[in-house]
Design a protein around this motif. Structure first.
Motif, PDB file in Angstrom:
ATOM      1  N   SER A   1       0.839  -1.200   0.000  1.00  0.00           N
ATOM      2  CA  SER A   1       0.000   0.000   0.000  1.00  0.00           C
ATOM      3  C   SER A   1       0.874   1.250   0.000  1.00  0.00           C
ATOM      4  N   ARG A   2       2.114   1.089   0.458  1.00  0.00           N
ATOM      5  CA  ARG A   2       2.999   2.243   0.585  1.00  0.00           C
ATOM      6  C   ARG A   2       3.662   2.610  -0.746  1.00  0.00           C
ATOM      7  N   PHE A   3       4.000   1.583  -1.529  1.00  0.00           N
ATOM      8  CA  PHE A   3       4.668   1.845  -2.806  1.00  0.00           C
ATOM      9  C   PHE A   3       3.678   1.749  -3.964  1.00  0.00           C
ATOM     10  N   PRO A   4       3.801   2.666  -4.900  1.00  0.00           N
ATOM     11  CA  PRO A   4       2.839   2.702  -6.009  1.00  0.00           C
ATOM     12  C   PRO A   4       3.159   1.664  -7.089  1.00  0.00           C
ATOM     13  N   VAL A   5       3.016   0.403  -6.742  1.00  0.00           N
ATOM     14  CA  VAL A   5       3.430  -0.675  -7.648  1.00  0.00           C
ATOM     15  C   VAL A   5       2.327  -1.034  -8.651  1.00  0.00           C
ATOM     16  N   ASP A   6       2.701  -1.296  -9.910  1.00  0.00           N
ATOM     17  CA  ASP A   6       1.727  -1.695 -10.930  1.00  0.00           C
ATOM     18  C   ASP A   6       1.698  -3.197 -11.130  1.00  0.00           C
ATOM     19  N   THR A   7       2.870  -3.835 -10.938  1.00  0.00           N
ATOM     20  CA  THR A   7       2.974  -5.267 -11.220  1.00  0.00           C
ATOM     21  C   THR A   7       3.698  -5.984 -10.092  1.00  0.00           C
ATOM     22  N   LEU A   8       3.159  -7.127  -9.697  1.00  0.00           N
ATOM     23  CA  LEU A   8       3.862  -7.988  -8.741  1.00  0.00           C
ATOM     24  C   LEU A   8       4.462  -9.124  -9.540  1.00  0.00           C
TER      25      LEU A   8
ATOM     26  N   ARG B   1      -3.071 -18.256  -5.341  1.00  0.00           N
ATOM     27  CA  ARG B   1      -4.438 -17.784  -5.631  1.00  0.00           C
ATOM     28  C   ARG B   1      -4.755 -16.528  -4.806  1.00  0.00           C
ATOM     29  N   ALA B   2      -4.322 -16.550  -3.536  1.00  0.00           N
ATOM     30  CA  ALA B   2      -4.576 -15.402  -2.657  1.00  0.00           C
ATOM     31  C   ALA B   2      -3.811 -14.168  -3.137  1.00  0.00           C
ATOM     32  N   ILE B   3      -2.570 -14.369  -3.587  1.00  0.00           N
ATOM     33  CA  ILE B   3      -1.790 -13.221  -4.081  1.00  0.00           C
ATOM     34  C   ILE B   3      -2.427 -12.666  -5.360  1.00  0.00           C
TER      35      ILE B   3
ATOM     36  N   GLN C   1      -5.522  -8.253  -7.751  1.00  0.00           N
ATOM     37  CA  GLN C   1      -6.728  -7.754  -8.407  1.00  0.00           C
ATOM     38  C   GLN C   1      -7.364  -6.634  -7.578  1.00  0.00           C
ATOM     39  N   THR C   2      -7.437  -6.872  -6.259  1.00  0.00           N
ATOM     40  CA  THR C   2      -8.025  -5.864  -5.364  1.00  0.00           C
ATOM     41  C   THR C   2      -7.228  -4.566  -5.410  1.00  0.00           C
ATOM     42  N   LEU C   3      -5.908  -4.707  -5.467  1.00  0.00           N
ATOM     43  CA  LEU C   3      -5.051  -3.516  -5.451  1.00  0.00           C
ATOM     44  C   LEU C   3      -4.802  -2.955  -6.860  1.00  0.00           C
ATOM     45  N   HIS C   4      -5.498  -3.492  -7.837  1.00  0.00           N
ATOM     46  CA  HIS C   4      -5.336  -3.088  -9.247  1.00  0.00           C
ATOM     47  C   HIS C   4      -3.902  -3.247  -9.730  1.00  0.00           C
ATOM     48  N   MET C   5      -3.310  -4.360  -9.352  1.00  0.00           N
ATOM     49  CA  MET C   5      -1.961  -4.668  -9.825  1.00  0.00           C
ATOM     50  C   MET C   5      -2.024  -5.886 -10.738  1.00  0.00           C
ATOM     51  N   GLN C   6      -1.129  -5.903 -11.726  1.00  0.00           N
ATOM     52  CA  GLN C   6      -0.978  -7.112 -12.522  1.00  0.00           C
ATOM     53  C   GLN C   6      -0.170  -8.085 -11.696  1.00  0.00           C
ATOM     54  N   VAL C   7      -0.507  -9.373 -11.781  1.00  0.00           N
ATOM     55  CA  VAL C   7       0.335 -10.367 -11.115  1.00  0.00           C
ATOM     56  C   VAL C   7       0.987 -11.227 -12.195  1.00  0.00           C
TER      57      VAL C   7
END
Ligand code: C2E
Ligand code: CA
Ligand code: CA
Length: 401
Positions: A311-318, A339-341, A346-352
């Motif tokens: 939440s602290r870093f503005p990350v787009d992709t994990l 699955r949880a990650i 998805q919740t944080l609008h990041m690509q995994v």
């Protein structure tokens, strides 16, 4: 004399040491004046007068020989004392290169300063010899890297990143390769850590940015690639680049030179790098977002993960580390974690993205677990630009069929 460990004060005429005394310390004159004299009585010769900031007695840091001169205060004098033990303690945890340099410089000093006949290096311990070898190797390697940069021996390979739903390419990770004359390809795992110990990594970083932007522009010029949704290119960052004052200047000017949208340039930073450089990293990542570039958190889950900084870093992709993929099929508990990650992303609008996918079965499983993007030998290895273009053409044909 008192307080030998840190500082000492001498009255006029008081010696710091006398010729023939055993010595274990060097001294720095803080204030006052010290006279260095050899001999006694009529044979007494003044060798030097030292003032504030000057150092004397340093030979004692190197060996156990008795003092070859006396050091006497010409006026009330304050000294800082550096004991041999203190120096060794400080050097113990230091860079082997530094230790080696101290060793070489001390041997030189000894040769230059020691009395005739007494010169020559003392035998080295096995640990010293190991330090010397590894320092020399690193020194040679870093010189070869520097030369290699000048001579154009580096290449930037591209490894496709695909969408898991249809295996279509969405971008590339830029991975550096060094074709060292007479030695074939040298892995970045070997030379990046050496480059990271000096400013060389900053030069490499600039080269990577320049090359990556030029390559992305070249891909854009190909009619086949141009028919695809805009691809991104991601580059790896090292810690030192966080404090490179020219980083954004280079990135932004290369972006503009090649007319690229900032969001198509992705910076990959590892979790451990963020944790070890929290302050600098945060400022840098924010600047990166202000300019519109995108960010990937590399090797996610490989070290100590803290969900707090998601939440602290503005990350787009994990980028899920390869360790999540290895043995995944036979590990239902790990599947739940993945699955949880994926859901978290998805919740944080990041690509995994899952890295290191080597088999179609792993690809299918990861897709089923909700992972969006993938990278690995199952799709393609890192390759030169020309091959990446051929790969794009092939993939486009497959899609058209
Ligand atoms: P990384 O960022 O984690 O890069 C992924 C590594 O996994 C790459 O190794 C890639 O070739 C390899 N790989 C990709 N797919 C597979 C697969 O299916 N199976 C297996 N076993 N491996 C796969 P590479 O290219 O040797 O790079 C190693 C590391 O060197 C990178 O790890 C990165 O940390 C560093 N590196 C590479 N290029 C650069 C660069 O331009 N700058 C910096 N600072 N570091 C770089
Ligand atoms: Ca990476
Ligand atoms: Ca990685």
């Amino acid at each position: 004399m008192s307080g030998r460990d840190f500082g000492s004060t001498l009255d006029t005429g008081e010696p710091a040491f006398l010729e023939g005394d055993p010595g274990d310390s060097a001294y720095v004159v803080e204030s006052g004046r010290i006279e260095i004299v050899k001999g006694i009585g009529d044979a007494r010769v003044r060798v030097a007068v030292l003032g504030a900031g000057e150092i004397f007695g340093e030979m004692a840091l190197l060996d156990n020989r008795p003092r070859t001169a006396s050091a006497i205060a010409l006026e009330p004098t304050r000294l800082t004392v550096v004991t041999r033990e203190y120096l060794q303690e400080r050097l113990k945890d230091s860079d082997p290169l530094l230790r080696h340099l101290v060793h070489v410089l001390s041997a030189r000093l000894r040769t230059v300063l020691a009395p005739a006949g007494a010169a020559g290096a003392t035998p080295r311990s096995a640990a010293d010899e190991q330090d010397r070898q590894s320092a020399l190797q690193r020194l040679q390697l870093s010189q070869a890297i520097e030369q290699g940069l000048d001579r154009g021996e580096f290449q930037l390979f591209l490894q496709p990143i695909v969408q898991l739903t249809d295996s279509q390419p969405v971008g590339f990770e830029a991975l550096i390769r060094w074709q060292r004359p007479g030695q074939g390809f040298v892995s970045p795992v070997e030379f990046i850590p050496v480059a990271e110990q000096s400013e060389l990594i900053v030069d490499i970083g600039h080269w990577v940015i320049r090359t990556a932007c030029a390559q992305l522009a070249q891909l854009d010029r190909d009619p086949v690639a141009a028919s695809l949704p805009p691809l991104f290119i991601s580059v790896n960052l090292s810690a030192r680049q966080f404090s490179d004052p020219r980083f954004f200047e280079v990135l932004e000017s290369e972006r503009q030179r090649h007319h690229l949208q900032a969001k198509r340039l992705k910076l990959e930073v590892t979790e451990s790098l963020l944790i070890e450089n929290l302050g600098a990293a945060e400022a840098m990542l924010r600047r990166c977002k202000e300019l519109g570039f995108t960010l990937a958190l590399d090797d996610f889950g490989a070290g100590y993960s803290s969900l707090a900084y998601l939440s602290r870093f503005p990350v787009d992709t994990l980028k899920l580390d390869r360790c999540f993929v290895q043995g995944l099929a036979g590990n239902p508990a790990m599947q739940k974690v993945v699955r949880a990650i994926a859901a978290l992303g998805q919740t944080l609008h990041m690509q995994v993205l899952a890295e290191g996918i080597e088999t179609p079965d792993d690809a299918a499983l990861l897709r089923e677990l909700g992972v969006n993007h993938a990278q690995g030998w199952n799709f393609a290895k890192a390759m030169p630009l020309a091959d990446a273009l051929a790969y794009l053409r092939k993939m486009t044909t497959v899609r058209a069929e």
